[in-house]
Design a protein around this motif. Structure first.
Motif, PDB file in Angstrom:
ATOM      1  N   GLY A 297       0.800  -1.219   0.000  1.00  0.00           N
ATOM      2  CA  GLY A 297       0.000   0.000   0.000  1.00  0.00           C
ATOM      3  C   GLY A 297       0.827   1.261   0.000  1.00  0.00           C
ATOM      4  O   GLY A 297       0.314   2.344  -0.253  1.00  0.00           O
ATOM      5  N   ASN A 298       2.123   1.139   0.294  1.00  0.00           N
ATOM      6  CA  ASN A 298       3.050   2.267   0.256  1.00  0.00           C
ATOM      7  C   ASN A 298       4.079   2.002  -0.833  1.00  0.00           C
ATOM      8  O   ASN A 298       5.009   1.219  -0.633  1.00  0.00           O
ATOM      9  N   PRO A 299       3.957   2.658  -2.001  1.00  0.00           N
ATOM     10  CA  PRO A 299       4.843   2.366  -3.129  1.00  0.00           C
ATOM     11  C   PRO A 299       6.298   2.755  -2.898  1.00  0.00           C
ATOM     12  O   PRO A 299       7.173   2.324  -3.639  1.00  0.00           O
ATOM     13  N   ILE A 300       6.555   3.567  -1.883  1.00  0.00           N
ATOM     14  CA  ILE A 300       7.940   3.881  -1.535  1.00  0.00           C
ATOM     15  C   ILE A 300       8.645   2.617  -1.061  1.00  0.00           C
ATOM     16  O   ILE A 300       9.829   2.411  -1.327  1.00  0.00           O
ATOM     17  N   LEU A 301       7.915   1.754  -0.375  1.00  0.00           N
ATOM     18  CA  LEU A 301       8.503   0.565   0.235  1.00  0.00           C
ATOM     19  C   LEU A 301       8.406  -0.673  -0.643  1.00  0.00           C
ATOM     20  O   LEU A 301       9.348  -1.450  -0.742  1.00  0.00           O
TER      21      LEU A 301
ATOM     22  N   TYR B 182      15.064   3.052   8.779  1.00  0.00           N
ATOM     23  CA  TYR B 182      16.025   2.877   7.693  1.00  0.00           C
ATOM     24  C   TYR B 182      15.826   3.922   6.602  1.00  0.00           C
ATOM     25  O   TYR B 182      16.780   4.294   5.911  1.00  0.00           O
ATOM     26  N   ILE B 183      14.594   4.408   6.428  1.00  0.00           N
ATOM     27  CA  ILE B 183      14.369   5.540   5.518  1.00  0.00           C
ATOM     28  C   ILE B 183      13.364   6.500   6.151  1.00  0.00           C
ATOM     29  O   ILE B 183      12.596   6.125   7.041  1.00  0.00           O
ATOM     30  N   LEU B 184      13.391   7.732   5.660  1.00  0.00           N
ATOM     31  CA  LEU B 184      12.475   8.777   6.099  1.00  0.00           C
ATOM     32  C   LEU B 184      11.613   9.194   4.915  1.00  0.00           C
ATOM     33  O   LEU B 184      12.126   9.382   3.808  1.00  0.00           O
ATOM     34  N   ILE B 185      10.303   9.331   5.155  1.00  0.00           N
ATOM     35  CA  ILE B 185       9.353   9.685   4.099  1.00  0.00           C
ATOM     36  C   ILE B 185       8.513  10.861   4.583  1.00  0.00           C
ATOM     37  O   ILE B 185       8.136  10.926   5.749  1.00  0.00           O
ATOM     38  N   GLU B 186       8.203  11.790   3.678  1.00  0.00           N
ATOM     39  CA  GLU B 186       7.391  12.941   4.045  1.00  0.00           C
ATOM     40  C   GLU B 186       5.897  12.655   3.903  1.00  0.00           C
ATOM     41  O   GLU B 186       5.456  12.052   2.928  1.00  0.00           O
ATOM     42  N   GLY B 187       5.127  13.104   4.892  1.00  0.00           N
ATOM     43  CA  GLY B 187       3.672  13.084   4.808  1.00  0.00           C
ATOM     44  C   GLY B 187       3.195  14.471   4.418  1.00  0.00           C
ATOM     45  O   GLY B 187       3.650  15.470   4.985  1.00  0.00           O
ATOM     46  N   ALA B 188       2.307  14.552   3.433  1.00  0.00           N
ATOM     47  CA  ALA B 188       1.886  15.857   2.917  1.00  0.00           C
ATOM     48  C   ALA B 188       0.384  15.878   2.655  1.00  0.00           C
ATOM     49  O   ALA B 188      -0.284  14.846   2.665  1.00  0.00           O
TER      50      ALA B 188
ATOM     51  N   VAL C 218       1.450   9.797   1.738  1.00  0.00           N
ATOM     52  CA  VAL C 218       2.810   9.859   1.213  1.00  0.00           C
ATOM     53  C   VAL C 218       2.881  10.937   0.133  1.00  0.00           C
ATOM     54  O   VAL C 218       2.069  10.936  -0.798  1.00  0.00           O
ATOM     55  N   ARG C 219       3.835  11.848   0.264  1.00  0.00           N
ATOM     56  CA  ARG C 219       3.928  12.950  -0.694  1.00  0.00           C
ATOM     57  C   ARG C 219       3.976  12.433  -2.132  1.00  0.00           C
ATOM     58  O   ARG C 219       3.241  12.925  -2.999  1.00  0.00           O
ATOM     59  N   GLN C 220       4.833  11.458  -2.412  1.00  0.00           N
ATOM     60  CA  GLN C 220       5.006  10.997  -3.784  1.00  0.00           C
ATOM     61  C   GLN C 220       3.727  10.371  -4.330  1.00  0.00           C
ATOM     62  O   GLN C 220       3.400  10.526  -5.503  1.00  0.00           O
ATOM     63  N   GLN C 221       3.006   9.675  -3.479  1.00  0.00           N
ATOM     64  CA  GLN C 221       1.771   9.026  -3.919  1.00  0.00           C
ATOM     65  C   GLN C 221       0.717  10.067  -4.288  1.00  0.00           C
ATOM     66  O   GLN C 221       0.041   9.954  -5.319  1.00  0.00           O
ATOM     67  N   LEU C 222       0.583  11.112  -3.468  1.00  0.00           N
ATOM     68  CA  LEU C 222      -0.390  12.161  -3.742  1.00  0.00           C
ATOM     69  C   LEU C 222       0.046  13.022  -4.925  1.00  0.00           C
ATOM     70  O   LEU C 222      -0.785  13.444  -5.742  1.00  0.00           O
TER      71      LEU C 222
ATOM     72  N   ILE D 194      13.183   5.079  -6.563  1.00  0.00           N
ATOM     73  CA  ILE D 194      12.432   5.786  -5.525  1.00  0.00           C
ATOM     74  C   ILE D 194      13.036   7.171  -5.288  1.00  0.00           C
ATOM     75  O   ILE D 194      14.226   7.296  -4.994  1.00  0.00           O
ATOM     76  N   THR D 195      12.219   8.193  -5.416  1.00  0.00           N
ATOM     77  CA  THR D 195      12.644   9.554  -5.100  1.00  0.00           C
ATOM     78  C   THR D 195      11.780  10.085  -3.958  1.00  0.00           C
ATOM     79  O   THR D 195      10.671   9.630  -3.737  1.00  0.00           O
ATOM     80  N   GLY D 196      12.292  11.065  -3.246  1.00  0.00           N
ATOM     81  CA  GLY D 196      11.513  11.677  -2.171  1.00  0.00           C
ATOM     82  C   GLY D 196      11.668  10.982  -0.834  1.00  0.00           C
ATOM     83  O   GLY D 196      11.082  11.420   0.160  1.00  0.00           O
ATOM     84  N   ALA D 197      12.424   9.894  -0.784  1.00  0.00           N
ATOM     85  CA  ALA D 197      12.733   9.218   0.483  1.00  0.00           C
ATOM     86  C   ALA D 197      14.234   9.264   0.683  1.00  0.00           C
ATOM     87  O   ALA D 197      14.989   9.208  -0.288  1.00  0.00           O
ATOM     88  N   SER D 198      14.667   9.394   1.922  1.00  0.00           N
ATOM     89  CA  SER D 198      16.095   9.480   2.211  1.00  0.00           C
ATOM     90  C   SER D 198      16.498   8.413   3.226  1.00  0.00           C
ATOM     91  O   SER D 198      15.667   7.973   4.045  1.00  0.00           O
ATOM     92  N   VAL D 199      17.740   7.993   3.162  1.00  0.00           N
ATOM     93  CA  VAL D 199      18.245   7.026   4.135  1.00  0.00           C
ATOM     94  C   VAL D 199      18.302   7.706   5.501  1.00  0.00           C
ATOM     95  O   VAL D 199      18.794   8.820   5.632  1.00  0.00           O
TER      96      VAL D 199
END
Length: 248
Positions: A24-28, A98-104, A171-175, A235-240
């Motif tokens: 459900g989270n395409p970043i992961l 392990y990674i950080l993701i922005e909520g927007a 998730v910012r990238q998803q929206l 994957i963009t928008g996520a950082s280690v």
């Protein structure tokens, strides 16, 4: 890290490491019929852990974050990948992220909202994926706006449009991807939270298992494994996440 028979038995008592993978989270991760049902950064980490333990990997693919927690709590999976949250922490021992993701936030182009701080007001309805990190966070933080829960995070945009709601959160990238596909929508600037994505194991597996998993995650970060996985999957928008001292 050292491996012994005990830790292998703790993580894979049936001889197979069962990893809960939330698509459900395409970043992961995302659904992938050609790769045991899913592929992505979390799948790569699960595979690396299974290799380290010397056992086969079985993916337990789910479509919502809340379900990831449930399969761990019901012992249908041995390890999982979660956004760190105190509610989930009641039964799950998290590693450092392990990674950080922005909520927007996403709004209609015509919306008067211009700033994240304007969202929490009477009459505003904010849709989130049920049981997601955003749901848990906003349920604590929003005092005036109403929370509407979509079945899963990928369904947030559809519910937002179908019910003509004021705000979508996730998730910012998803929206952003949804905003690019459909005219008439925009992102509010900045972020309302940073999601710390971690691995986790049920606390009943013991402190030794939690410590071993924490050390594994730190090694995957410091070795460049996580960064390479992000690049490999585009994957963009996520950082280690920053390195942590595991105390070992």
């Amino acid at each position: 890290m050292t491996l012994n028979t005990d830790i292998k038995t703790v993580f894979a008592p049936n001889g197979v490491l069962r990893a809960a993978i939330n698509v459900g989270n395409p970043i992961l991760a995302r659904e992938d019929a050609s790769a045991d049902g899913a592929s992505g950064v979390s799948v790569d980490l699960a595979r690396a852990l299974a290799t380290r333990l010397g056992v086969p990997l079985e993916l337990v693919v789910v479509k919502a974050a809340a379900r990831s927690v449930q399969v761990i709590e019901e012992n249908h999976a041995d390890v999982g990948f979660f956004a760190i949250d105190p509610v989930r922490g009641a039964n799950i021992a998290f590693t450092a992220p392990y990674i950080l993701i922005e909520g927007a936030y996403l709004v209609a182009e015509s919306s008067p909202l211009q700033d994240n701080r304007q969202v929490d007001a009477p009459g505003h309805r904010v849709v989130v994926g049920q049981g997601s990190a955003y749901d848990l966070h906003l349920s604590r933080e929003l005092q005036h706006a109403q929370i509407v829960r979509a079945p899963t995070s990928p369904a947030v945009f559809d519910v937002f449009v179908e019910q003509s709601l004021e705000v979508a959160a996730g998730v910012r990238q998803q929206l952003e991807a949804s905003a690019h596909k459909h005219k008439g929508y925009r992102m509010l600037p900045g972020r309302f939270m940073v999601i710390r994505q971690a691995m986790g194991v049920h606390k009943s597996r013991g402190e030794h298992a939690a410590r071993y998993l924490a050390e594994f995650v730190e090694e995957m970060k410091t070795s460049g494994f996580v960064e390479e996985a992000l690049k490999r999957h585009g994957i963009t928008g996520a950082s280690v996440a920053p390195e942590q001292d595991t105390g070992s």
